[in-house]
Design an enzyme around this catalytic site. Structure first.
Site, PDB file in Angstrom:
ATOM      1  N   GLU A 119     -35.349 -24.052  57.890  1.00  0.00           N
ATOM      2  CA  GLU A 119     -36.127 -23.235  56.950  1.00  0.00           C
ATOM      3  C   GLU A 119     -35.405 -23.136  55.606  1.00  0.00           C
ATOM      4  O   GLU A 119     -34.176 -23.273  55.530  1.00  0.00           O
ATOM      5  CB  GLU A 119     -36.349 -21.834  57.524  1.00  0.00           C
ATOM      6  N   VAL A 178     -39.402 -19.018  59.490  1.00  0.00           N
ATOM      7  CA  VAL A 178     -39.449 -19.679  60.796  1.00  0.00           C
ATOM      8  C   VAL A 178     -40.889 -20.109  61.100  1.00  0.00           C
ATOM      9  O   VAL A 178     -41.149 -21.269  61.455  1.00  0.00           O
ATOM     10  CB  VAL A 178     -38.920 -18.752  61.907  1.00  0.00           C
ATOM     11  N   ASP A 232     -46.313  -3.963  65.260  1.00  0.00           N
ATOM     12  CA  ASP A 232     -45.497  -4.831  64.408  1.00  0.00           C
ATOM     13  C   ASP A 232     -44.831  -5.914  65.269  1.00  0.00           C
ATOM     14  O   ASP A 232     -43.809  -5.678  65.911  1.00  0.00           O
ATOM     15  CB  ASP A 232     -44.439  -3.995  63.673  1.00  0.00           C
ATOM     16  N   SER A 257     -43.629 -10.017  65.039  1.00  0.00           N
ATOM     17  CA  SER A 257     -43.362 -11.106  64.102  1.00  0.00           C
ATOM     18  C   SER A 257     -44.310 -12.281  64.305  1.00  0.00           C
ATOM     19  O   SER A 257     -44.618 -12.666  65.437  1.00  0.00           O
ATOM     20  CB  SER A 257     -41.918 -11.582  64.258  1.00  0.00           C
ATOM     21  N   LYS A 275     -32.893 -10.812  66.378  1.00  0.00           N
ATOM     22  CA  LYS A 275     -32.052  -9.768  65.787  1.00  0.00           C
ATOM     23  C   LYS A 275     -31.983  -8.517  66.657  1.00  0.00           C
ATOM     24  O   LYS A 275     -32.980  -8.089  67.237  1.00  0.00           O
ATOM     25  CB  LYS A 275     -32.581  -9.407  64.393  1.00  0.00           C
TER      26      LYS A 275
END
Length: 313
Positions: A30, A111, A143, A145, A164
């Site tokens: 990325e 990503v 929420d 990703s 994370k």
């Protein structure tokens, strides 16, 4: 050299084009880490070190960006320097990709958008320090990703150091299971947490044999699954941050974010900066180290996959 994959301009550097044509291993990367990560010139230096790590692993790096309404697969040293030193280059996720391309714009890939681009470019492996995931409190905020959603849609194997620690990693693993995304842990029994060696969640499969991992990836796609495979590798022991220390810093940062009214898209960046301050900058250093160590593993696994494909033709 350019190609078109249903109306989407894809422009390759000569090195990447030749590698793909010859069946040599390529690893997609990325560009968001260049534009929205470290300050200049450290961002450019890190990008070059990540590409060098892919080469050390035996593969050709292909850092992906968007420019002039085209997906650019492979960035030259000059391209990296421009993206690293210029301000205002937007982050482009998969939902933004058609808008930016149609407008003839440019941007740095995340990503999710890198997975879209890698599949269009014919690159089966992608490396990143960490995935996005299900956020803490997602049962009320929803929420989640877009990285996880895109994993179910793009036939690309993702090599990463888990996700994370600021996320809800148990729910992230539950989501991947529900969506039938294989998760393989390499050189560890646990799902790592980015710069922490373990999230405290055991991985469903541990495979240390790189040739066997390549066979698993090929078998997953041979069964007709449209999505990717997640292959995790933990940070090196000397680079890892203690999980208990990181969790304590995250708890303090979450409380402060609530007091400051920080929610939505700004929360991740806020938490990452807060945790970095609380650990005296060690999480940022670990982040850089994980980008590089993961890229080397990605290079080795892409090379193993290329060997497997060559042997089974």
């Amino acid at each position: 050299m350019s190609s078109t994959s249903p109306a989407i301009p894809v422009v390759y550097t000569e090195e990447v084009r030749e590698a793909l044509h010859e069946g040599r291993p390529v690893v997609a990367l990325e560009s968001n880490v260049i534009t929205h990560g470290l300050a200049y010139p450290h961002n450019a230096e890190t990008a070059h070190r990540v590409e060098a790590a892919v080469r050390k692993g035996g593969s050709v790096p292909a850092t992906i960006c968007i420019e002039d309404g085209a997906i650019r697969v492979g960035m030259t040293a000059r391209d990296i320097e421009r993206f690293a030193s210029e301000s205002g280059i937007p982050k482009v996720s998969s939902r933004d990709l058609p808008v930016v391309l149609a407008r003839g714009g440019r941007g740095a890939t995340t990503v999710a958008s890198s997975l879209v681009a890698a599949e269009l470019a014919g690159i089966p492996f992608f490396s990143s320090a960490g995935l996005g995931g299900v956020h803490r409190g997602a049962e009320t905020t929803m929420d989640v990703s877009s990285d996880l959603i895109q994993l179910t849609r793009s036939k690309v194997a993702v090599v990463c150091a888990g996700a994370k620690m600021i996320l809800d990693l148990k729910l992230t693993m539950e989501y991947l299971e529900t969506q039938c995304v294989p998760v393989i842990s390499h050189n560890s029994a646990d799902f790592p947490a980015f710069y922490c060696a373990s999230s405290g969640v055991k991985a469903p499969h541990r495979i240390d044999d790189e040739d066997l991992i390549a066979k698993v990836v090929a078998t997953h796609w041979a069964t007709g699954h449209p999505g990717g495979v997640v292959i995790t590798t933990p940070p090196r022991e000397e680079d890892a941050v203690d999980a208990a220390e990181a969790e304590a810093a995250i708890a303090d940062a979450l409380a402060q974010a609530e007091r400051d009214g920080v929610t939505g898209q700004g929360l991740t960046k806020y938490l990452m900066h807060a945790v970095d301050r609380a650990t005296g900058g060690r999480t940022a250093q670990a982040n850089m180290a994980v980008l590089i160590s993961t890229a080397e593993v990605g290079g080795r696994l892409a090379a193993a996959y290329a060997r497997h494909r060559s042997a089974t033709r």
